[in-house]
Design a protein around this motif. Sequence first.
Motif, mmCIF file in Angstrom:
data_model
loop_
_atom_site.group_PDB
_atom_site.id
_atom_site.type_symbol
_atom_site.label_atom_id
_atom_site.label_comp_id
_atom_site.label_asym_id
_atom_site.label_seq_id
_atom_site.Cartn_x
_atom_site.Cartn_y
_atom_site.Cartn_z
ATOM 1 N N ASP A 48 10.032 4.606 2.332
ATOM 2 C CA ASP A 48 9.879 5.808 3.143
ATOM 3 C C ASP A 48 11.183 6.489 3.520
ATOM 4 O O ASP A 48 11.234 7.717 3.623
ATOM 5 N N GLN A 49 12.234 5.713 3.751
ATOM 6 C CA GLN A 49 13.478 6.302 4.236
ATOM 7 C C GLN A 49 14.649 5.466 3.766
ATOM 8 O O GLN A 49 14.567 4.247 3.651
ATOM 9 N N SER A 50 15.774 6.157 3.501
ATOM 10 C CA SER A 50 17.026 5.469 3.204
ATOM 11 C C SER A 50 18.170 6.282 3.783
ATOM 12 O O SER A 50 18.202 7.509 3.631
ATOM 13 N N SER A 51 19.087 5.617 4.453
ATOM 14 C CA SER A 51 20.286 6.275 4.970
ATOM 15 C C SER A 51 21.349 6.223 3.877
ATOM 16 O O SER A 51 21.984 5.186 3.652
ATOM 17 N N SER B 218 20.007 10.950 5.988
ATOM 18 C CA SER B 218 18.671 10.355 5.977
ATOM 19 C C SER B 218 17.868 10.960 4.837
ATOM 20 O O SER B 218 17.693 12.181 4.757
ATOM 21 N N VAL B 219 17.389 10.092 3.951
ATOM 22 C CA VAL B 219 16.668 10.530 2.755
ATOM 23 C C VAL B 219 15.199 10.133 2.859
ATOM 24 O O VAL B 219 14.873 9.003 3.242
ATOM 25 N N GLY B 220 14.327 11.054 2.535
ATOM 26 C CA GLY B 220 12.889 10.815 2.498
ATOM 27 C C GLY B 220 12.279 11.599 1.348
ATOM 28 O O GLY B 220 13.000 12.106 0.477
ATOM 29 N N PRO B 221 10.975 11.731 1.316
ATOM 30 C CA PRO B 221 10.320 12.433 0.206
ATOM 31 C C PRO B 221 10.800 13.872 -0.001
ATOM 32 O O PRO B 221 10.827 14.361 -1.128
ATOM 33 N N ASP B 222 11.243 14.518 1.074
ATOM 34 C CA ASP B 222 11.607 15.932 0.972
ATOM 35 C C ASP B 222 12.954 16.171 0.306
ATOM 36 O O ASP B 222 13.186 17.259 -0.236
ATOM 37 N N ASN B 223 13.852 15.200 0.335
ATOM 38 C CA ASN B 223 15.194 15.433 -0.227
ATOM 39 C C ASN B 223 15.641 14.345 -1.189
ATOM 40 O O ASN B 223 16.830 14.228 -1.497
ATOM 41 N N GLN C 128 13.881 5.509 -5.958
ATOM 42 C CA GLN C 128 12.702 5.452 -6.815
ATOM 43 C C GLN C 128 11.481 5.013 -6.016
ATOM 44 O O GLN C 128 10.368 5.496 -6.231
ATOM 45 N N GLY C 129 11.699 4.087 -5.080
ATOM 46 C CA GLY C 129 10.603 3.661 -4.221
ATOM 47 C C GLY C 129 10.060 4.794 -3.373
ATOM 48 O O GLY C 129 8.850 4.887 -3.127
ATOM 49 N N ILE C 130 10.943 5.676 -2.907
ATOM 50 C CA ILE C 130 10.497 6.853 -2.154
ATOM 51 C C ILE C 130 9.658 7.754 -3.052
ATOM 52 O O ILE C 130 8.595 8.248 -2.657
ATOM 53 N N ARG C 131 10.128 7.976 -4.275
ATOM 54 C CA ARG C 131 9.359 8.815 -5.210
ATOM 55 C C ARG C 131 7.999 8.205 -5.509
ATOM 56 O O ARG C 131 6.994 8.921 -5.644
ATOM 57 N N ALA D 289 0.849 -1.191 0.000
ATOM 58 C CA ALA D 289 0.000 0.000 0.000
ATOM 59 C C ALA D 289 0.885 1.241 0.000
ATOM 60 O O ALA D 289 1.906 1.274 0.694
ATOM 61 N N PRO D 290 0.528 2.269 -0.765
ATOM 62 C CA PRO D 290 1.376 3.458 -0.819
ATOM 63 C C PRO D 290 1.341 4.257 0.482
ATOM 64 O O PRO D 290 0.437 4.096 1.306
ATOM 65 N N ARG D 291 2.333 5.093 0.629
ATOM 66 C CA ARG D 291 2.449 5.956 1.796
ATOM 67 C C ARG D 291 1.162 6.761 1.992
ATOM 68 O O ARG D 291 0.611 7.310 1.055
ATOM 69 N N GLY D 292 0.688 6.779 3.230
ATOM 70 C CA GLY D 292 -0.503 7.554 3.551
ATOM 71 C C GLY D 292 -1.795 6.775 3.495
ATOM 72 O O GLY D 292 -2.833 7.262 3.957
ATOM 73 N N GLU D 293 -1.743 5.560 2.931
ATOM 74 C CA GLU D 293 -2.955 4.752 2.845
ATOM 75 C C GLU D 293 -2.957 3.666 3.923
ATOM 76 O O GLU D 293 -1.901 3.252 4.422
ATOM 77 N N GLU D 294 -4.138 3.225 4.270
ATOM 78 C CA GLU D 294 -4.274 2.181 5.287
ATOM 79 C C GLU D 294 -3.540 0.918 4.843
ATOM 80 O O GLU D 294 -3.611 0.507 3.682
ATOM 81 N N GLY D 295 -2.846 0.292 5.767
ATOM 82 C CA GLY D 295 -2.110 -0.934 5.465
ATOM 83 C C GLY D 295 -0.706 -0.699 4.964
ATOM 84 O O GLY D 295 0.024 -1.671 4.676
ATOM 85 N N HIS D 296 -0.291 0.563 4.874
ATOM 86 C CA HIS D 296 1.074 0.845 4.410
ATOM 87 C C HIS D 296 2.108 0.277 5.386
ATOM 88 O O HIS D 296 2.001 0.444 6.594
ATOM 89 N N ILE D 297 3.092 -0.418 4.847
ATOM 90 C CA ILE D 297 4.222 -0.926 5.631
ATOM 91 C C ILE D 297 5.398 0.014 5.383
ATOM 92 O O ILE D 297 5.841 0.193 4.240
ATOM 93 N N PHE D 298 5.883 0.612 6.451
ATOM 94 C CA PHE D 298 6.981 1.568 6.364
ATOM 95 C C PHE D 298 8.265 0.816 6.030
ATOM 96 O O PHE D 298 8.627 -0.149 6.702
ATOM 97 N N ILE D 299 8.957 1.245 4.974
ATOM 98 C CA ILE D 299 10.183 0.571 4.538
ATOM 99 C C ILE D 299 11.355 1.541 4.649
ATOM 100 O O ILE D 299 11.321 2.641 4.099
#
Length: 358
Positions: A271-274, A329-334, A263-266, A242-252
């Motif tokens: 959700d996050q990568s160091s 730490s990389v997320g949607p913002d950077n 690409q998965g973050i985009r 499930a995509p970010r923000g939707e019910e059932g999303h598994i944070f990766i």
Amino acid sequence: MKQAVRLGTVALLVAGTLGIGPIGGDAQDEVVIGYSAPGLVGAQLEIQQGLIDQAEAKGWQVLTVTSGGDAQKQIDDINNYLAQQVDAIVAVPDDSAGICTAVAAAQEAEIPFYTIDRSPQGCAINMTVLSDNYLAGQQSGEAIVAYLTETYGAPQGTVLEVTGNLGQNVAQLRGGGFNDVLAEHPDITVITRSGDWDTAEGVDIVRDVASTEATLDAIYHHSDSVYTPGTLQVLQELDLLAPRGEEGHIFIAGVDGSPAALQGIRDGFVDQSSNQPIPDFAIITDYIEMELNGETIAEGEVIEEGALWSPARIDASDVGPQLFLATTSVGPDNVDDERLWANVAAGREAGVEATPAS
């Protein structure tokens, strides 16, 4: 003696007498480096290319070989380099303790030994350059805790940790940083499984745990280069993607800053990568050059303006000086920061001139 060392357009400032002493040889002659990689999967291809590029910019030659994950083959390959009388050995150890056999042979041959990405265990070498893997684990752990707190109103839930090879200090540090953060929150259950840097093993682990756990809230990969594509595929097959923000999303979350993770973050599924400063491991060539010129490696802070890995630090240790480059730490913002190594690599492949990672 500790001091800040600034790199860049100015020469390296060196002070103190920490570390292995100067190396013999004439730095004016062509320098030949024998490089041993464990394989060219995940980020290892970029690590090797960064070293080649930096060495060739100095007019040096790099001989390369891969062991395919076979620790004994790596030792044999390094012994072959020693027989060729290369000027220095640079390796990414297959086995952090086992590499000491090759280190001993190099010391007997009076050929300096360096590692990048991973440290040895049980023997001292000239220097190691690596990411701050403990920090990377912390960053991923903190991101998961923040997500679980936002989701449940308190830090609680179930998290799967897929490790690397726990015989290597890299996996130990990535696990250590992560678990030290999670240990502060007793209502978070961590399921740890050893993936051994093997994509197929990672797929099997995710399939097994995701199929049997009533609720799986997050997954932490010791290497998103190795595990993320397979994890996304398995979750999709199990109808759990499930995509970010939707019910059932598994944070990766994970460590590397790989193209697949970014690409998965985009796309909204990761959700996050160091991010590791992969191309900048090649800074080891500056320290090889310093020692060839009779200088010593000093403990202290290393600063390069504008570099994602800066400030870094050189620490004394029982395995020799270690330069720890900071992770980001990389997320949607950077995720589109052009200094991230995956974005640098994408620009190069597309024939676009990208801002170097450093």
